[in-house]
Scaffold this active site. Structure first.
Site, PDB file in Angstrom:
ATOM      1  N   SER A 153       0.777  -0.995  -0.170  1.00 48.27           N
ATOM      2  CA  SER A 153       0.353  -0.405  -0.035  1.00 48.27           C
ATOM      3  C   SER A 153       1.204   1.223   0.328  1.00 48.27           C
ATOM      4  CB  SER A 153      -1.264   0.375   1.096  1.00 48.27           C
ATOM      5  OG  SER A 153      -1.549   0.845   1.458  1.00 48.27           O
ATOM      6  N   TYR A 206      -2.127  -1.462  10.444  1.00 48.60           N
ATOM      7  CA  TYR A 206      -1.316  -1.339   8.520  1.00 48.60           C
ATOM      8  C   TYR A 206      -0.392  -0.940   8.078  1.00 48.60           C
ATOM      9  CZ  TYR A 206      -4.042  -1.332   3.980  1.00 48.60           C
ATOM     10  OH  TYR A 206      -4.442  -1.611   3.156  1.00 48.60           O
TER      11      TYR A 206
HETATM   12  N1  LIG Z   1      -8.495   0.238  -1.992  1.00 45.53           N
HETATM   13  C1  LIG Z   1      -7.201   0.650  -1.578  1.00 45.53           C
HETATM   14  O1  LIG Z   1      -7.613   1.927  -0.877  1.00 45.53           O
HETATM   15  C2  LIG Z   1      -5.899  -0.208  -1.209  1.00 45.53           C
HETATM   16  C3  LIG Z   1      -5.557   0.878  -0.668  1.00 45.53           C
HETATM   17  C4  LIG Z   1      -3.578  -0.320  -0.796  1.00 45.53           C
HETATM   18  C5  LIG Z   1      -4.429  -1.331  -0.616  1.00 45.53           C
HETATM   19  N2  LIG Z   1      -5.005  -1.883  -0.409  1.00 45.53           N
HETATM   20  C6  LIG Z   1      -4.422  -3.241  -0.525  1.00 45.53           C
HETATM   21  O2  LIG Z   1      -5.451  -3.730  -1.839  1.00 45.53           O
HETATM   22  C7  LIG Z   1      -5.967  -5.412  -1.269  1.00 45.53           C
HETATM   23  C8  LIG Z   1      -6.637  -5.355  -1.895  1.00 45.53           C
HETATM   24  O3  LIG Z   1      -8.296  -4.831  -0.812  1.00 45.53           O
HETATM   25  P1  LIG Z   1      -9.286  -4.003  -1.268  1.00 45.53           P
HETATM   26  O4  LIG Z   1      -9.369  -2.942  -1.504  1.00 45.53           O
HETATM   27  O5  LIG Z   1      -9.708  -5.048  -2.994  1.00 45.53           O
HETATM   28  O6  LIG Z   1     -10.533  -4.411  -0.435  1.00 45.53           O
HETATM   29  P2  LIG Z   1     -11.467  -5.074  -0.658  1.00 45.53           P
HETATM   30  O7  LIG Z   1     -12.159  -5.179   0.672  1.00 45.53           O
HETATM   31  O8  LIG Z   1     -12.692  -4.503  -1.735  1.00 45.53           O
HETATM   32  O9  LIG Z   1     -11.170  -6.405  -1.026  1.00 45.53           O
HETATM   33  C9  LIG Z   1     -10.250  -7.285  -0.287  1.00 45.53           C
HETATM   34  C10 LIG Z   1     -10.753  -8.904  -0.054  1.00 45.53           C
HETATM   35  O10 LIG Z   1      -9.842  -9.650   0.826  1.00 45.53           O
HETATM   36  C11 LIG Z   1     -11.259 -10.559   1.303  1.00 45.53           C
HETATM   37  N3  LIG Z   1     -10.199 -10.746   2.573  1.00 45.53           N
HETATM   38  C12 LIG Z   1     -10.120 -10.420   4.018  1.00 45.53           C
HETATM   39  N4  LIG Z   1      -9.575 -11.402   5.160  1.00 45.53           N
HETATM   40  C13 LIG Z   1      -9.084 -11.992   3.949  1.00 45.53           C
HETATM   41  C14 LIG Z   1      -8.421 -13.560   4.999  1.00 45.53           C
HETATM   42  N5  LIG Z   1      -8.162 -13.554   5.621  1.00 45.53           N
HETATM   43  N6  LIG Z   1      -8.576 -14.461   3.624  1.00 45.53           N
HETATM   44  C15 LIG Z   1      -9.035 -14.079   2.262  1.00 45.53           C
HETATM   45  N7  LIG Z   1      -9.275 -13.097   2.102  1.00 45.53           N
HETATM   46  C16 LIG Z   1      -9.596 -12.257   2.671  1.00 45.53           C
HETATM   47  C17 LIG Z   1     -12.239 -10.608   1.334  1.00 45.53           C
HETATM   48  O11 LIG Z   1     -13.369 -11.102   1.965  1.00 45.53           O
HETATM   49  C18 LIG Z   1     -12.685  -8.800   0.160  1.00 45.53           C
HETATM   50  O12 LIG Z   1     -13.024  -9.925  -0.498  1.00 45.53           O
HETATM   51  C19 LIG Z   1      -5.657  -4.956   0.350  1.00 45.53           C
HETATM   52  O13 LIG Z   1      -4.349  -5.670   0.656  1.00 45.53           O
HETATM   53  C20 LIG Z   1      -5.259  -3.906   0.775  1.00 45.53           C
HETATM   54  O14 LIG Z   1      -4.401  -3.872   1.951  1.00 45.53           O
HETATM   55  C21 LIG Z   1      -6.441  -0.731  -1.214  1.00 45.53           C
END
Ligand SMILES: NC(=O)c1ccc[n+]([C@@H]2O[C@H](COP(=O)([O-])OP(=O)(O)OC[C@H]3O[C@@H](n4cnc5c(N)ncnc54)[C@H](O)[C@@H]3O)[C@@H](O)[C@H]2O)c1
Length: 272
Positions: A142, A155
């Site tokens: 991230s 985080y």
């Molecule tokens: N959205 C943002 O702005 C952002 C920014 C930086 C990094 N990220 C990272 O991107 C990645 C995806 O996040 P996103 O934004 O798509 O979020 P999201 O919540 O839309 O999707 C995340 C998915 O991970 C699944 N999940 C949660 N815990 C889990 C587990 N223990 N085992 C398996 N699956 C699990 C959830 O059910 C969900 O479907 C994450 O690692 C997040 O930290 C997101």
């Protein structure tokens, strides 16, 4: 033919957001997919989208924090497809709150999913990626793996750790002439359900946090998936997603630890 045609790609956390968009985009580009999530409903929806894009897919319920299950899953996927070429360790959760207010359990949960989930996926699949002769590990950190902000200590810790782990692995693979490429991804704000799915300490309002996130997150998951896959094609060490990520990365590099003063002021104004 694309870079991904016929390759077997594993995507964790594929039931929503970036993981779903990556799965659909990989399917469109001819990959064969192993998708997983703890959210069965979201996973089934992604499976249907991937099938509609014409790809072969297996969908499994999997909690990335459960090490033995991840190791068994990796073997099952390798056996099912005959090889594994790409692993996107994407599953993640958000948690907001001060160090003083969060419990050890809150911190453990974030580390278990956001850090150990990535380590589990990487270690479990690495022998299969090596065996394929053409592997690629893509770990999702991230912008919070590049700088820290108040209220995100757990985080931040997990995402900094993912960055360190991934950057070390990339160098090991290169120095050891191993046939596995390694990329660390640092998204800025992506319009997903991460804040709505997230948790927080008592006293913070879930809806307020989610609404603030929705205002800040500017990049679509589809755009994020395209940027990630372009970085994979080019074997980039680091992929930044969104103008916010680019600006913040430069800002932190220029100011060194001085960035903390400005971010602290922003956090204070927002009650963090
Ligand atoms: N959205 C943002 O702005 C952002 C920014 C930086 C990094 N990220 C990272 O991107 C990645 C995806 O996040 P996103 O934004 O798509 O979020 P999201 O919540 O839309 O999707 C995340 C998915 O991970 C699944 N999940 C949660 N815990 C889990 C587990 N223990 N085992 C398996 N699956 C699990 C959830 O059910 C969900 O479907 C994450 O690692 C997040 O930290 C997101």
């Amino acid at each position: 033919m694309t870079h991904f045609t016929g390759k077997v790609a594993v995507v964790t956390g594929a039931g929503s957001g970036i993981g779903r968009a990556l799965s659909v985009e990989l399917a469109r580009r001819g990959a064969r997919l192993a998708i997983s999530d703890v959210d069965q409903v979201g996973l089934v929806e992604t499976e249907a989208l991937v099938k509609a894009a014409g790809a072969e897919v297996r969908a499994d319920s999997l909690d990335v924090s459960q090490r033995e299950l991840v190791v068994a899953y990796a073997d099952t996927v390798a056996e099912h497809f005959g090889a594994v070429h790409l692993v996107f360790n994407n599953a993640g959760i958000a948690f907001t709150g001060s160090v003083e207010k969060m419990t050890f359990k809150d911190i453990d949960r974030v580390m278990d999913v956001d850090f150990w989930g990535v380590v589990n996926g990487t270690k479990a699949f690495l022998p299969h990626l090596v065996a394929s002769g053409d592997g690629h590990v893509v770990n999702i950190s991230s912008v919070f793996g590049l700088f820290a902000v108040p209220s995100q200590s757990a985080y931040n810790a997990a995402k900094f750790a993912v960055r360190g782990f991934t950057e070390a692995l990339r160098q090991e693979m290169i120095n050891g002439d191993r046939p596995v490429k390694v990329t660390c991804v640092h998204p800025g704000g992506i319009k997903t359900n991460i804040a709505r799915n997230g948790e927080q300490v008592e006293g913070l309002d879930h809806d307020d946090l989610a609404t603030s996130f929705d205002k800040l997150a500017r990049t679509s998951p589809a755009k994020a998936a395209n940027v990630i896959l372009k970085g994979v094609e080019k074997n980039k060490a680091r992929v930044l997603i969104g103008a916010d990520a680019w600006v913040l990365d430069k800002f932190v590099r220029i100011t060194g630890s001085g960035y903390q003063g400005l971010i602290r002021t922003f956090g204070k104004r927002n009650g963090l």
